[in-house]
Design an enzyme around this catalytic site. Structure first.
Site, PDB file in Angstrom:
ATOM      1  N   ASP B  11       0.758  -1.148   0.179  1.00 46.85           N
ATOM      2  CA  ASP B  11      -0.072   0.017   0.005  1.00 46.85           C
ATOM      3  C   ASP B  11       0.952   1.212  -0.108  1.00 46.85           C
ATOM      4  O   ASP B  11       1.976   1.208   0.377  1.00 46.85           O
ATOM      5  CB  ASP B  11      -1.033   0.139   1.278  1.00 46.85           C
ATOM      6  CG  ASP B  11      -1.825   1.227   1.274  1.00 46.85           C
ATOM      7  OD1 ASP B  11      -2.237   1.614   0.283  1.00 46.85           O
ATOM      8  OD2 ASP B  11      -1.928   1.607   2.335  1.00 46.85           O
ATOM      9  N   TYR B  43      -0.755   8.523  -2.217  1.00 45.56           N
ATOM     10  CA  TYR B  43      -0.579   8.367  -3.672  1.00 45.56           C
ATOM     11  C   TYR B  43      -1.899   9.106  -4.381  1.00 45.56           C
ATOM     12  O   TYR B  43      -1.929   9.382  -5.553  1.00 45.56           O
ATOM     13  CB  TYR B  43      -0.635   6.891  -4.203  1.00 45.56           C
ATOM     14  CG  TYR B  43       0.694   6.183  -3.911  1.00 45.56           C
ATOM     15  CD1 TYR B  43       1.930   6.770  -3.282  1.00 45.56           C
ATOM     16  CD2 TYR B  43       0.980   5.136  -4.564  1.00 45.56           C
ATOM     17  CE1 TYR B  43       3.098   6.219  -3.170  1.00 45.56           C
ATOM     18  CE2 TYR B  43       2.450   4.280  -4.246  1.00 45.56           C
ATOM     19  CZ  TYR B  43       3.333   5.079  -3.662  1.00 45.56           C
ATOM     20  OH  TYR B  43       4.289   4.379  -3.466  1.00 45.56           O
ATOM     21  N   GLY B  44      -2.928   8.984  -3.532  1.00 42.34           N
ATOM     22  CA  GLY B  44      -4.103   9.224  -4.396  1.00 42.34           C
ATOM     23  C   GLY B  44      -4.362  10.735  -4.846  1.00 42.34           C
ATOM     24  O   GLY B  44      -5.341  10.983  -5.759  1.00 42.34           O
ATOM     25  N   CYS B  74      -3.955  -1.203  -2.164  1.00 43.61           N
ATOM     26  CA  CYS B  74      -4.070   0.422  -2.427  1.00 43.61           C
ATOM     27  C   CYS B  74      -4.918   0.390  -3.495  1.00 43.61           C
ATOM     28  O   CYS B  74      -4.492   0.168  -4.682  1.00 43.61           O
ATOM     29  CB  CYS B  74      -2.713   0.816  -2.392  1.00 43.61           C
ATOM     30  SG  CYS B  74      -2.875   2.375  -3.056  1.00 43.61           S
ATOM     31  N   ASN B  75      -6.124   1.030  -3.356  1.00 40.94           N
ATOM     32  CA  ASN B  75      -6.986   1.384  -4.594  1.00 40.94           C
ATOM     33  C   ASN B  75      -6.421   2.130  -5.587  1.00 40.94           C
ATOM     34  O   ASN B  75      -6.546   1.764  -6.860  1.00 40.94           O
ATOM     35  CB  ASN B  75      -8.351   2.003  -4.041  1.00 40.94           C
ATOM     36  CG  ASN B  75      -9.034   1.047  -3.367  1.00 40.94           C
ATOM     37  OD1 ASN B  75     -10.105   0.337  -3.762  1.00 40.94           O
ATOM     38  ND2 ASN B  75      -9.062   0.651  -2.027  1.00 40.94           N
ATOM     39  N   THR B  76      -5.655   2.973  -4.969  1.00 45.03           N
ATOM     40  CA  THR B  76      -5.005   3.793  -6.161  1.00 45.03           C
ATOM     41  C   THR B  76      -4.280   3.379  -6.962  1.00 45.03           C
ATOM     42  O   THR B  76      -4.092   3.372  -8.229  1.00 45.03           O
ATOM     43  CB  THR B  76      -4.341   5.274  -5.227  1.00 45.03           C
ATOM     44  OG1 THR B  76      -5.183   5.616  -4.510  1.00 45.03           O
ATOM     45  CG2 THR B  76      -3.866   6.043  -6.160  1.00 45.03           C
ATOM     46  N   CYS B 186     -11.488   2.454  -0.658  1.00 43.50           N
ATOM     47  CA  CYS B 186     -10.095   2.914  -0.162  1.00 43.50           C
ATOM     48  C   CYS B 186     -10.032   2.269   1.107  1.00 43.50           C
ATOM     49  O   CYS B 186     -10.975   1.929   2.108  1.00 43.50           O
ATOM     50  CB  CYS B 186     -10.276   4.382   0.175  1.00 43.50           C
ATOM     51  SG  CYS B 186      -8.911   5.197   0.839  1.00 43.50           S
ATOM     52  N   THR B 187      -8.773   1.790   1.311  1.00 43.24           N
ATOM     53  CA  THR B 187      -8.544   0.965   2.455  1.00 43.24           C
ATOM     54  C   THR B 187      -8.570   1.623   3.700  1.00 43.24           C
ATOM     55  O   THR B 187      -8.550   0.999   5.043  1.00 43.24           O
ATOM     56  CB  THR B 187      -7.049   0.173   2.429  1.00 43.24           C
ATOM     57  OG1 THR B 187      -6.096   1.191   2.216  1.00 43.24           O
ATOM     58  CG2 THR B 187      -7.232  -0.926   1.270  1.00 43.24           C
ATOM     59  N   HIS B 188      -8.577   2.929   4.056  1.00 45.67           N
ATOM     60  CA  HIS B 188      -8.845   3.529   5.015  1.00 45.67           C
ATOM     61  C   HIS B 188     -10.256   3.600   5.354  1.00 45.67           C
ATOM     62  O   HIS B 188     -10.550   3.845   6.718  1.00 45.67           O
ATOM     63  CB  HIS B 188      -8.570   5.156   4.796  1.00 45.67           C
ATOM     64  CG  HIS B 188      -7.057   5.398   5.151  1.00 45.67           C
ATOM     65  ND1 HIS B 188      -6.303   5.169   4.296  1.00 45.67           N
ATOM     66  CD2 HIS B 188      -6.582   6.324   5.952  1.00 45.67           C
ATOM     67  CE1 HIS B 188      -5.112   5.540   4.810  1.00 45.67           C
ATOM     68  NE2 HIS B 188      -5.083   6.346   5.672  1.00 45.67           N
TER      69      HIS B 188
END
Lengths: 267, 267
Positions: B11, B43-44, B74-76, B186-188
């Site tokens: 991530d 990174y977003g 990490c979605n981004t 998003c992992t948050h």
């Protein structure tokens, strides 16, 4: 040194453009090279060792651009790595936003009670309080980290209920003290001035480190005989480390005018 | 390939630990090497070219650690650089949070109306909508970038009036559509589940890509005969690029347990 050389201004991202804006207004004959490390922004949550390393790279780049003065327009770098800038700068004079803000706050506070807000790294470094105490050991300094202000400004929520609620929460402990000044210790914060003015009320003066830095730069250039005499029109360059699209969009909000071409540096 | 090798999870920072947490619970016999690029997070808001470059560096590092599977947590990175991971991985299988979230959402949506929330880069990439349409061309996808959610989670304001107000504002356009699922892209965001559940109401199911990724990993390891047989106790390593102090503090909130030693890699 040739007084027609540009001033080098640098920041971790787009925020330092508030300092560029103040410089353009206060010193319209000066050329400026702005460097924003947009590929690695934000610095405010990174470690001191990492910030020192990044700062050294940027200073070396700007010295290679033949600047006549270096302005650290990033509170986090000024707090964590001012010594790195000075060590590399040689005879090129160095100013930073913390020095400028601390001087202005100490000079004008009647009550000798000063609030400071900034990113976590800036506040944890205690750099403002340390510098203000060197200038005047009688001042009392109350600091508060406001980590959400940068993302709120970048979201464009400059006058939004969420931002107001956040500001009220962050400022409550500072306003509970006897303060008459609040230093905006992050270059993003000048965009929140109207909202912050409301939240802090009449009795507290906002100290904007962008304008105080421009004042200090004007004085220092004059002192050193380095002020431009306007031999050629002022020229503005913007150099960033990520592709400039987002910098361009948000940057024009910070600069209050069109940016023109933005160059990308690949490291 | 040796089934006792670890799974590599990566991530841009701390958020991927929500995936690690789900993996620990679903696959308690598996060892994990987690990589968080904390010196360059987030990174977003960065460009695709920059994200591709950073992703390649991380993948090469994890392949050097002899991982048996790579999970892009990490979605981004999954949105912008999944092709980079696959190109470098060779015969090491690759999973990502977007694939997992898209599959789960499409499988379970009755109304065929799905909301997706994420960082600006994830949403602008349109990766979720594209993948869901490949899986089922009849689904309607409504996307919304929520750039303030990450800083709100990192501030720890998981159940705060500011976060509630922000969620209401961001979700208003999505909830105005006929949706029965909302993908937390998003992992948050899994940390905001209780608050988001309240804001979206009974009729909308939250699709948490951490748990869906753990499910997909379990299925894929089984399929490939790569599931650990528990020859040795599961071992967890955490590698980050900045000094680990902040990662440690925030990371334990994400992981829901103590982190143990965190290694720092200097690039």
């Amino acid at each position: 040194m040739d007084s027609s050389r540009p001033i080098g201004v640098f920041d971790s991202g787009v925020g330092g453009l508030t300092v560029v804006r103040a410089l353009m207004e206060r010193l319209p004959l000066e050329s400026i090279v702005y460097f924003g490390d947009t590929a690695r922004v934000p610095y405010g949550v990174k470690s001191v060792a990492t910030i020192e390393h990044f700062t050294a790279q940027i200073v070396d780049y700007l010295l290679g651009q033949q600047v006549k003065m270096l302005i650290v327009a990033c509170n986090t770098m000024a707090a964590a790595a001012a010594h790195v800038v000075k060590a590399r700068a040689g005879d090129v004079p160095v100013l930073d936003v913390i020095e400028a803000g601390a001087q202005a706050a100490v000079r004008d506070s009647g009550l000798r009670g000063i609030g400071v807000i900034g990113t976590p790294t800036t506040i944890n470094s205690n750099a403002y309080a340390r510098r203000m105490h060197q200038l005047d050991p009688t001042v009392r300094v109350y600091s508060q980290a406001c980590p959400l202000f940068v993302p709120l400004v970048e979201e464009g929520w400059l006058d939004h209920p969420v931002t107001r609620l956040t500001a009220q929460e962050y400022l409550k402990p500072v306003l509970a003290e006897e303060v008459d000044s609040l230093v905006l210790g992050c270059t993003h914060y000048p965009l929140l001035k109207p909202l912050l003015k409301d939240v802090v009320g009449e009795g507290v003066r906002l100290v904007d480190s962008a304008t105080t830095t421009a004042e200090l730069a004007a004085a220092r250039l004059h002192e050193l005989g380095l002020a431009s005499r306007g031999e050629r029109p002022a020229h503005y360059r913007y150099v960033v480390t990520d592709v400039p699209l987002r910098f361009q969009t948000i940057g024009e909000r910070f600069l209050g005018r069109s940016l023109g071409a933005v160059e990308r540096l690949e490291w």
